[in-house]
Design a protein around this motif. Sequence first.
Motif, PDB file in Angstrom:
ATOM      1  N   ALA A 220      58.545 -23.424  18.677  1.00 45.25           N
ATOM      2  CA  ALA A 220      58.741 -21.987  18.477  1.00 45.25           C
ATOM      3  C   ALA A 220      58.642 -21.218  19.775  1.00 45.25           C
ATOM      4  N   GLY A 221      57.882 -21.698  20.738  1.00 49.18           N
ATOM      5  CA  GLY A 221      57.652 -20.939  21.958  1.00 49.18           C
ATOM      6  C   GLY A 221      58.233 -21.559  23.210  1.00 49.18           C
ATOM      7  N   PRO A 222      57.422 -22.334  23.906  1.00 49.76           N
ATOM      8  CA  PRO A 222      56.126 -22.837  23.440  1.00 49.76           C
ATOM      9  C   PRO A 222      55.022 -21.764  23.506  1.00 49.76           C
ATOM     10  N   TYR A 223      54.121 -21.814  22.541  1.00 52.56           N
ATOM     11  CA  TYR A 223      52.963 -20.927  22.500  1.00 52.56           C
ATOM     12  C   TYR A 223      51.760 -21.638  23.104  1.00 52.56           C
ATOM     13  N   GLN A 224      51.022 -20.907  23.934  1.00 53.14           N
ATOM     14  CA  GLN A 224      49.741 -21.379  24.437  1.00 53.14           C
ATOM     15  C   GLN A 224      48.641 -20.895  23.503  1.00 53.14           C
ATOM     16  N   THR A 225      47.603 -21.701  23.352  1.00 57.70           N
ATOM     17  CA  THR A 225      46.431 -21.251  22.614  1.00 57.70           C
ATOM     18  C   THR A 225      45.353 -20.927  23.630  1.00 57.70           C
ATOM     19  N   LYS A 226      45.068 -19.620  23.780  1.00 58.96           N
ATOM     20  CA  LYS A 226      44.053 -19.173  24.732  1.00 58.96           C
ATOM     21  C   LYS A 226      43.071 -18.292  23.996  1.00 58.96           C
ATOM     22  N   GLY A 227      41.815 -18.725  23.970  1.00 60.21           N
ATOM     23  CA  GLY A 227      40.811 -17.966  23.234  1.00 60.21           C
ATOM     24  C   GLY A 227      41.164 -17.910  21.766  1.00 60.21           C
ATOM     25  N   ASP A 228      41.289 -16.717  21.244  1.00 56.53           N
ATOM     26  CA  ASP A 228      41.599 -16.517  19.829  1.00 56.53           C
ATOM     27  C   ASP A 228      43.040 -16.113  19.602  1.00 56.53           C
ATOM     28  N   TRP A 229      43.917 -16.410  20.571  1.00 57.02           N
ATOM     29  CA  TRP A 229      45.312 -15.972  20.458  1.00 57.02           C
ATOM     30  C   TRP A 229      46.290 -17.118  20.706  1.00 57.02           C
ATOM     31  N   PHE A 230      47.440 -17.044  20.019  1.00 55.72           N
ATOM     32  CA  PHE A 230      48.630 -17.791  20.387  1.00 55.72           C
ATOM     33  C   PHE A 230      49.452 -16.855  21.270  1.00 55.72           C
ATOM     34  N   ALA A 231      49.893 -17.323  22.430  1.00 56.92           N
ATOM     35  CA  ALA A 231      50.604 -16.432  23.353  1.00 56.92           C
ATOM     36  C   ALA A 231      51.816 -17.138  23.948  1.00 56.92           C
ATOM     37  N   LEU A 232      52.951 -16.428  23.964  1.00 55.80           N
ATOM     38  CA  LEU A 232      54.127 -16.940  24.665  1.00 55.80           C
ATOM     39  C   LEU A 232      53.912 -16.874  26.168  1.00 55.80           C
ATOM     40  N   ASN A 233      53.386 -15.735  26.615  1.00 55.61           N
ATOM     41  CA  ASN A 233      53.104 -15.531  28.029  1.00 55.61           C
ATOM     42  C   ASN A 233      51.799 -14.752  28.122  1.00 55.61           C
ATOM     43  N   TRP A 234      50.743 -15.400  28.554  1.00 58.15           N
ATOM     44  CA  TRP A 234      49.421 -14.785  28.514  1.00 58.15           C
ATOM     45  C   TRP A 234      49.342 -13.539  29.393  1.00 58.15           C
ATOM     46  N   SER A 235      49.886 -13.585  30.590  1.00 58.38           N
ATOM     47  CA  SER A 235      49.808 -12.430  31.487  1.00 58.38           C
ATOM     48  C   SER A 235      50.588 -11.248  30.928  1.00 58.38           C
ATOM     49  N   GLU A 236      51.717 -11.523  30.306  1.00 59.00           N
ATOM     50  CA  GLU A 236      52.499 -10.435  29.705  1.00 59.00           C
ATOM     51  C   GLU A 236      51.792  -9.871  28.481  1.00 59.00           C
ATOM     52  N   LEU A 237      51.162 -10.742  27.691  1.00 63.27           N
ATOM     53  CA  LEU A 237      50.453 -10.286  26.491  1.00 63.27           C
ATOM     54  C   LEU A 237      49.285  -9.381  26.851  1.00 63.27           C
ATOM     55  N   THR A 238      48.573  -9.692  27.918  1.00 62.79           N
ATOM     56  CA  THR A 238      47.362  -8.942  28.268  1.00 62.79           C
ATOM     57  C   THR A 238      47.623  -7.794  29.231  1.00 62.79           C
ATOM     58  N   ASP A 239      48.849  -7.615  29.661  1.00 65.49           N
ATOM     59  CA  ASP A 239      49.177  -6.550  30.610  1.00 65.49           C
ATOM     60  C   ASP A 239      49.069  -5.181  29.932  1.00 65.49           C
ATOM     61  N   ARG A 240      48.310  -4.266  30.542  1.00 66.21           N
ATOM     62  CA  ARG A 240      48.111  -2.934  29.963  1.00 66.21           C
ATOM     63  C   ARG A 240      48.881  -1.851  30.716  1.00 66.21           C
ATOM     64  N   SER A 241      49.603  -2.205  31.762  1.00 67.46           N
ATOM     65  CA  SER A 241      50.157  -1.194  32.665  1.00 67.46           C
ATOM     66  C   SER A 241      51.091  -0.227  31.952  1.00 67.46           C
ATOM     67  N   ASP A 242      52.003  -0.729  31.113  1.00 64.00           N
ATOM     68  CA  ASP A 242      52.942   0.183  30.467  1.00 64.00           C
ATOM     69  C   ASP A 242      52.266   1.037  29.395  1.00 64.00           C
ATOM     70  N   VAL A 243      51.160   0.535  28.821  1.00 67.47           N
ATOM     71  CA  VAL A 243      50.396   1.351  27.867  1.00 67.47           C
ATOM     72  C   VAL A 243      49.672   2.471  28.611  1.00 67.47           C
ATOM     73  N   LEU A 244      49.040   2.137  29.738  1.00 68.39           N
ATOM     74  CA  LEU A 244      48.329   3.141  30.519  1.00 68.39           C
ATOM     75  C   LEU A 244      49.283   4.179  31.092  1.00 68.39           C
ATOM     76  N   ALA A 245      50.547   3.810  31.281  1.00 67.94           N
ATOM     77  CA  ALA A 245      51.534   4.766  31.782  1.00 67.94           C
ATOM     78  C   ALA A 245      51.786   5.898  30.793  1.00 67.94           C
ATOM     79  N   CYS A 246      51.421   5.694  29.536  1.00 68.77           N
ATOM     80  CA  CYS A 246      51.586   6.733  28.503  1.00 68.77           C
ATOM     81  C   CYS A 246      50.404   7.695  28.469  1.00 68.77           C
ATOM     82  N   MET A 247      49.395   7.470  29.303  1.00 68.45           N
ATOM     83  CA  MET A 247      48.171   8.265  29.262  1.00 68.45           C
ATOM     84  C   MET A 247      48.410   9.668  29.807  1.00 68.45           C
ATOM     85  N   ASP A 248      47.758  10.656  29.190  1.00 66.71           N
ATOM     86  CA  ASP A 248      47.880  12.030  29.662  1.00 66.71           C
ATOM     87  C   ASP A 248      46.746  12.371  30.626  1.00 66.71           C
TER      88      ASP A 248
END
Length: 533
Positions: A220-248
Amino acid sequence: MGREVRPGYQGARMDGQVNRFPGQGRMTGTEAPVVRSEVDFFLSDLQLLIAWAIRERGAGQIGDLLDSMSGTDSRPAELDHLWRTLRTFELRSLVDLSEVDADLNRSFDDLLAVVEPRRITLFKQRKHEGRTLEQVGRNLGVTRERVRQLEKETERFFEHAVQVRTNFRWFRIRAQDLRAKLGLGAPVGHAATLDAMESALRGLHSGHRWLARILLLECAGPYQTKGDWFALNWSELTDRSDVLACMDANSLTPVSAARQVLVQRGLRPEFFDAWLLSHGRMRRIGTHLVDSGNVVDKCAAMLVVLQRPATAVELVEMVGEGHNSTGVRYRLMEDPRFVRVNKTELALKTWGMDEYEGITQEIWKYILAAGGEATVADIATSIVNRFGVKRTSVALYVQAPMFELQGRRVRIKGGPGPDKPHPEGEGVPAPGLFDVRRGQVNLFVDAEAVRGSGRPCNVELCHALGIEPGQHRRFRFAAGSVHVGWPATSPYPNLGSVRELIRHIGASLGDRVLLEFDSSTGKVEASIQPTDQ
């Protein structure tokens, strides 16, 4: 001999004829009966419906046909009946049942049959049971490096077989379906993740599930199992930059904006809250997300969410990090973003609300605005209505040394400056914690004293120490000092914190302590008094 009509689909009646293609005439007694299958009847009715959609609705694709039948436009009653009849047709009649009933268990049996048992054991212990290279090597009597080699070889063999073998076609389709359900990443224990995995593993025996689960995630991916998550790309999954860009400007991010950004990146909407908890490091407060920062920044964000003034206690509880509300209150009052709008509540300065500067200052401002003199009743009504303080508090503070009370009217003594020293005012009795003689105070050590709070004291102490309204002094002892002052804005003097002093002499809660101030040397001494004095 009649026509073959199976119970699952009886066909539709159009123009008095039964299950005929357009243009077919009626049968006569001399014609041979037409024997047609259930599928023939279905296709005949479907062709009639398609012909109508092309001729009357200009349809060019299957989607146009479906839109024509599912929309609210009017259609001939006969065609509505035909569509409802077609919808009852069993799909299993249109396909090769061997495809529907394909058994994945046989496929896994065939796959495992050609792999050396030792390799299967090694692969299961490493990938399914999570054992270390050393543990597996010790169990199988080989080196760590050999375990690594065999694991990689076996993994490549399984992955290649699943990708190319025809009997794993439906397994690959299930892997694609799993990919659509897991998206960019999925929390392992989430109900939606468990349901997706169970759907992909349905029908498989328990002995095959461990391997199928590993290969599904790989395919399906391949998916990595890291901690409590299945992730296609761990760095992309945990990246907050575009979310923080929405901050006022108030360090707030609208929940809707954060969700949209993450969904566009590939995160499934049902995993949004789990992402916030695991990777976002943000708290959800109503319709906004609060990012990490100091407690003052977070309190500003809380006020934006509330859209109303709030106490420091309420803001600290909303932040939820265990801060001391008194300390936070002082920090908020020192920050230029906040204004105090009454005795207990604060607001954002940008809201343009009246700032509360204390009862004395509000009395002073009101008298100035009234032309230099006002009645106690008018002053109290204005301050009570604007800031919610008690009327009795206003009546007390108009007696401060900076004011001159003449009957029911009040004026500023000596001019408009609130910080200018004034002659002494009348003494205001303080709470019965003190017994003041010349330069001496008998103090009862209560919780406030242990905490370090200041307290009012009698005018007589200031008289004895030569302190006038608007003045203050510090009296030293070996480990610090004690402050005694008489603010011009207060009707009574204040004794500052004695916490360090009572600690210095070893006093504790419930003790009585004698404080002796020496105005000539600027020193203070303290001693614990016997309880019978």
